[in-house]
Design a protein around this motif. Structure first.
Motif, PDB file in Angstrom:
ATOM      1  N   ALA B 106     -12.821 105.403  -6.923  1.00  0.00           N
ATOM      2  CA  ALA B 106     -12.243 104.205  -6.289  1.00  0.00           C
ATOM      3  C   ALA B 106     -12.221 103.035  -7.271  1.00  0.00           C
ATOM      4  O   ALA B 106     -11.356 102.153  -7.174  1.00  0.00           O
ATOM      5  N   TRP B 107     -13.153 103.019  -8.200  1.00  0.00           N
ATOM      6  CA  TRP B 107     -13.156 101.980  -9.242  1.00  0.00           C
ATOM      7  C   TRP B 107     -11.972 102.150 -10.178  1.00  0.00           C
ATOM      8  O   TRP B 107     -11.345 101.187 -10.602  1.00  0.00           O
ATOM      9  N   GLN B 108     -11.657 103.405 -10.466  1.00  0.00           N
ATOM     10  CA  GLN B 108     -10.584 103.679 -11.427  1.00  0.00           C
ATOM     11  C   GLN B 108      -9.196 103.598 -10.802  1.00  0.00           C
ATOM     12  O   GLN B 108      -8.237 103.219 -11.475  1.00  0.00           O
ATOM     13  N   GLN B 109      -9.102 104.013  -9.524  1.00  0.00           N
ATOM     14  CA  GLN B 109      -7.787 104.077  -8.888  1.00  0.00           C
ATOM     15  C   GLN B 109      -7.846 103.471  -7.492  1.00  0.00           C
ATOM     16  O   GLN B 109      -8.809 103.689  -6.765  1.00  0.00           O
ATOM     17  N   VAL B 110      -6.779 102.781  -7.135  1.00  0.00           N
ATOM     18  CA  VAL B 110      -6.702 102.214  -5.786  1.00  0.00           C
ATOM     19  C   VAL B 110      -5.564 102.896  -5.020  1.00  0.00           C
ATOM     20  O   VAL B 110      -4.597 103.374  -5.617  1.00  0.00           O
ATOM     21  N   ASP B 111      -5.737 102.956  -3.702  1.00  0.00           N
ATOM     22  CA  ASP B 111      -4.740 103.595  -2.860  1.00  0.00           C
ATOM     23  C   ASP B 111      -3.695 102.559  -2.453  1.00  0.00           C
ATOM     24  O   ASP B 111      -4.011 101.567  -1.805  1.00  0.00           O
ATOM     25  N   VAL B 112      -2.458 102.790  -2.861  1.00  0.00           N
ATOM     26  CA  VAL B 112      -1.373 101.872  -2.498  1.00  0.00           C
ATOM     27  C   VAL B 112      -0.300 102.683  -1.779  1.00  0.00           C
ATOM     28  O   VAL B 112       0.420 103.461  -2.406  1.00  0.00           O
ATOM     29  N   HIS B 121      -7.844  95.781 -11.914  1.00  0.00           N
ATOM     30  CA  HIS B 121      -9.002  94.881 -11.845  1.00  0.00           C
ATOM     31  C   HIS B 121      -8.601  93.405 -11.685  1.00  0.00           C
ATOM     32  O   HIS B 121      -9.310  92.512 -12.138  1.00  0.00           O
ATOM     33  N   GLN B 122      -7.458  93.222 -11.013  1.00  0.00           N
ATOM     34  CA  GLN B 122      -7.033  91.842 -10.715  1.00  0.00           C
ATOM     35  C   GLN B 122      -7.569  91.366  -9.368  1.00  0.00           C
ATOM     36  O   GLN B 122      -7.578  90.173  -9.093  1.00  0.00           O
ATOM     37  N   ASP B 123      -7.985  92.329  -8.529  1.00  0.00           N
ATOM     38  CA  ASP B 123      -8.513  91.978  -7.201  1.00  0.00           C
ATOM     39  C   ASP B 123     -10.041  91.932  -7.288  1.00  0.00           C
ATOM     40  O   ASP B 123     -10.716  92.953  -7.151  1.00  0.00           O
ATOM     41  N   SER B 124     -10.562  90.754  -7.520  1.00  0.00           N
ATOM     42  CA  SER B 124     -12.004  90.637  -7.773  1.00  0.00           C
ATOM     43  C   SER B 124     -12.836  90.988  -6.539  1.00  0.00           C
ATOM     44  O   SER B 124     -13.957  91.492  -6.664  1.00  0.00           O
ATOM     45  N   TYR B 126     -12.092  93.335  -4.304  1.00  0.00           N
ATOM     46  CA  TYR B 126     -12.133  94.803  -4.262  1.00  0.00           C
ATOM     47  C   TYR B 126     -13.173  95.312  -5.267  1.00  0.00           C
ATOM     48  O   TYR B 126     -14.035  96.135  -4.932  1.00  0.00           O
ATOM     49  N   ASP B 127     -13.094  94.810  -6.481  1.00  0.00           N
ATOM     50  CA  ASP B 127     -14.045  95.254  -7.516  1.00  0.00           C
ATOM     51  C   ASP B 127     -15.484  94.944  -7.105  1.00  0.00           C
ATOM     52  O   ASP B 127     -16.387  95.763  -7.310  1.00  0.00           O
ATOM     53  N   ALA B 128     -15.684  93.759  -6.519  1.00  0.00           N
ATOM     54  CA  ALA B 128     -17.049  93.361  -6.137  1.00  0.00           C
ATOM     55  C   ALA B 128     -17.632  94.309  -5.098  1.00  0.00           C
ATOM     56  O   ALA B 128     -18.822  94.639  -5.138  1.00  0.00           O
ATOM     57  N   LYS B 129     -16.768  94.774  -4.176  1.00  0.00           N
ATOM     58  CA  LYS B 129     -17.252  95.723  -3.151  1.00  0.00           C
ATOM     59  C   LYS B 129     -17.699  97.033  -3.796  1.00  0.00           C
ATOM     60  O   LYS B 129     -18.721  97.617  -3.425  1.00  0.00           O
ATOM     61  N   ILE B 130     -16.901  97.494  -4.744  1.00  0.00           N
ATOM     62  CA  ILE B 130     -17.257  98.763  -5.410  1.00  0.00           C
ATOM     63  C   ILE B 130     -18.541  98.588  -6.217  1.00  0.00           C
ATOM     64  O   ILE B 130     -19.427  99.455  -6.191  1.00  0.00           O
ATOM     65  N   ILE B 131     -18.641  97.481  -6.919  1.00  0.00           N
ATOM     66  CA  ILE B 131     -19.851  97.243  -7.722  1.00  0.00           C
ATOM     67  C   ILE B 131     -21.077  97.156  -6.816  1.00  0.00           C
ATOM     68  O   ILE B 131     -22.142  97.708  -7.132  1.00  0.00           O
ATOM     69  N   ALA B 165     -27.234  98.380 -17.846  1.00  0.00           N
ATOM     70  CA  ALA B 165     -25.796  98.515 -17.575  1.00  0.00           C
ATOM     71  C   ALA B 165     -25.397  97.675 -16.358  1.00  0.00           C
ATOM     72  O   ALA B 165     -24.357  97.003 -16.371  1.00  0.00           O
ATOM     73  N   MET B 166     -26.222  97.703 -15.300  1.00  0.00           N
ATOM     74  CA  MET B 166     -25.879  96.957 -14.086  1.00  0.00           C
ATOM     75  C   MET B 166     -25.886  95.450 -14.354  1.00  0.00           C
ATOM     76  O   MET B 166     -25.015  94.727 -13.860  1.00  0.00           O
ATOM     77  N   CYS B 167     -26.843  94.989 -15.163  1.00  0.00           N
ATOM     78  CA  CYS B 167     -26.875  93.559 -15.527  1.00  0.00           C
ATOM     79  C   CYS B 167     -25.595  93.164 -16.261  1.00  0.00           C
ATOM     80  O   CYS B 167     -25.014  92.109 -16.003  1.00  0.00           O
ATOM     81  N   LEU B 168     -25.165  94.017 -17.176  1.00  0.00           N
ATOM     82  CA  LEU B 168     -23.948  93.725 -17.939  1.00  0.00           C
ATOM     83  C   LEU B 168     -22.730  93.698 -17.021  1.00  0.00           C
ATOM     84  O   LEU B 168     -21.868  92.824 -17.131  1.00  0.00           O
ATOM     85  N   VAL B 169     -22.663  94.663 -16.095  1.00  0.00           N
ATOM     86  CA  VAL B 169     -21.536  94.714 -15.151  1.00  0.00           C
ATOM     87  C   VAL B 169     -21.516  93.448 -14.303  1.00  0.00           C
ATOM     88  O   VAL B 169     -20.482  92.799 -14.141  1.00  0.00           O
ATOM     89  N   GLU B 170     -22.678  93.093 -13.775  1.00  0.00           N
ATOM     90  CA  GLU B 170     -22.746  91.913 -12.913  1.00  0.00           C
ATOM     91  C   GLU B 170     -22.498  90.624 -13.700  1.00  0.00           C
ATOM     92  O   GLU B 170     -22.127  89.605 -13.125  1.00  0.00           O
ATOM     93  N   GLY B 171     -22.675  90.710 -15.015  1.00  0.00           N
ATOM     94  CA  GLY B 171     -22.369  89.563 -15.875  1.00  0.00           C
ATOM     95  C   GLY B 171     -20.908  89.526 -16.296  1.00  0.00           C
ATOM     96  O   GLY B 171     -20.519  88.679 -17.103  1.00  0.00           O
ATOM     97  N   GLY B 172     -20.123  90.477 -15.795  1.00  0.00           N
ATOM     98  CA  GLY B 172     -18.680  90.451 -16.068  1.00  0.00           C
ATOM     99  C   GLY B 172     -18.200  91.485 -17.082  1.00  0.00           C
ATOM    100  O   GLY B 172     -17.002  91.609 -17.305  1.00  0.00           O
ATOM    101  N   GLU B 173     -19.129  92.211 -17.681  1.00  0.00           N
ATOM    102  CA  GLU B 173     -18.698  93.229 -18.657  1.00  0.00           C
ATOM    103  C   GLU B 173     -18.441  94.537 -17.915  1.00  0.00           C
ATOM    104  O   GLU B 173     -19.244  95.475 -17.963  1.00  0.00           O
TER     105      GLU B 173
END
Lengths: 138, 206
Positions: B106-112, B121-124, B126-131, B165-173
């Motif tokens: 779901a992170w890599q592909q979205v259902d349209v 990754h323009q829908d922040s 959506y990304d936040a829910k997955i993270i 890794a999770m710290c980096l992701v939550e920091g925007g990387e």
């Protein structure tokens, strides 16, 4: 041009790599292929979506992959999307009734696919959302 | 000819090489929590035994590597394999694993409209829910890792790597979610899964 095999498409792409199918059965097969410098001449055929030894080939420039089992959500499916390497998973031969079933497919199923495809020059068509095609071009 | 069972230090180093498929000394050192010099020495021994081969600066496992690990794991982890608490940990992981793989896709592909398209990754939101989902799954796994680390401390290295890794992701990387060339959540998760299966002598479900 004939569609010789079909399977799950791991991601939709207009990349349509062409090459000779090479069956990779072991880590040594992958090492030898990488060291040969001819990796990009081949479409790589492996047994499953959990064929983890294929990862170095993806990271060193593999152009296309076919698997005989496994789902697009598997590790290899995830990697193929990350590397944007077209990948047809759980491919079956279009002229055969044999289909992969989890825990229920014998060696004959895999042998038939490997023997049919290995050495064949093919092109992968991964432009559709769900189905990936293996097209014979010679 | 009888082949000697790998001693634990060699097992740990070879195991890390097999898990990573292709890795340099520093990556192996981190994964095994051992010094570079110890890893280099172990790598030389493994090379002499034809269990690893160097391709440039990276080590790759030979065809014999997995068989050597399987044999050694049966000896080193015989007691762990009889442990019902660990069996429960492994059973729980299978359910969590399926959810993690689904979250990763779901992170890599979205259902349209019924079609799966690449997540740009323009829908922040959506990304936040997955993270957030991945964070919860990693937290659940960390509790299981604590139990495993009581049996073998090397399992604790996964928690350290997940935290970073999770710290980096939550920091925007966000490349640290799924990039195959970084020590990403997906790479760490996958390595752990394979490690767990080998430790317990279980087969992967396709």
């Amino acid at each position: 041009m004939e569609v010789v095999a079909e399977g799950y498409n791991t991601f939709e792409t207009h990349k349509s790599p062409r090459g000779v199918v090479k069956y990779l059965d072991s880590p040594q097969d992958v090492i030898s292929l990488i060291q040969s410098g001819t990796l990009t001449e081949y479409i790589l055929l492996v047994r499953g979506g959990t064929t983890t030894f294929l990862a170095p080939a993806l990271s060193t420039g593999a152009i296309g992959v076919i698997t005989m089992s496994g789902a697009p959500e598997s590790h290899l499916g995830i990697l193929s999307r990350e590397f944007q390497t077209p990948c047809v998973m759980t491919a079956h031969l279009t002229n055969s009734d044999s289909r992969y079933e989890v825990g229920n497919s014998d060696e004959a199923h895999f042998d038939e696919i490997a023997k049919t495809l290995e050495g064949m020059t093919v092109q992968l068509d991964c432009a559709e959302s769900e189905v990936g095609k293996v097209i014979a071009i010679s | 000819m009888t082949v000697a069972v790998l001693e634990k230090q060699l097992y740990d180093v070879l195991n890390a090489v097999v898990l990573k498929k292709m890795a340099d000394i520093s990556a192996i050192s981190e994964a095994t929590a051992r010094d570079d010099e110890d890893v280099k020495t172990a790598m030389e021994t493994l090379g002499e035994r034809s269990l690893v081969v160097m391709v440039g600066e990276s080590a790759m496992p030979t065809d014999e590597a997995v068989a050597a690990l399987v044999t050694a794991a049966a000896k080193h982890y015989d007691e762990v394999r009889q442990d019902t608490v660990i069996a429960q940990v492994a059973d729980k992981f299978e359910a969590v694993n399926q959810r993690f793989l689904e979250a990763m896709s779901a992170w890599q592909q979205v259902d349209v409209g019924g079609r799966k398209v690449a997540n740009d990754h323009q829908d922040s939101s959506y990304d936040a829910k997955i993270i957030d989902k991945m964070d919860k799954l990693v937290s659940r796994l960390n509790r299981q890792l604590e139990v495993l680390a009581e049996r073998d401390p090397r399992f604790g290295t996964y928690s350290t790597r997940f935290d970073r890794a999770m710290c980096l992701v939550e920091g925007g990387e966000i490349d640290y979610v799924s990039s195959p060339t970084l020590d990403s959540l997906h790479n760490i998760w996958f390595e752990f899964h394979e490690d767990l299966l080998r430790t317990l002598g279980r087969a992967r479900k396709e």
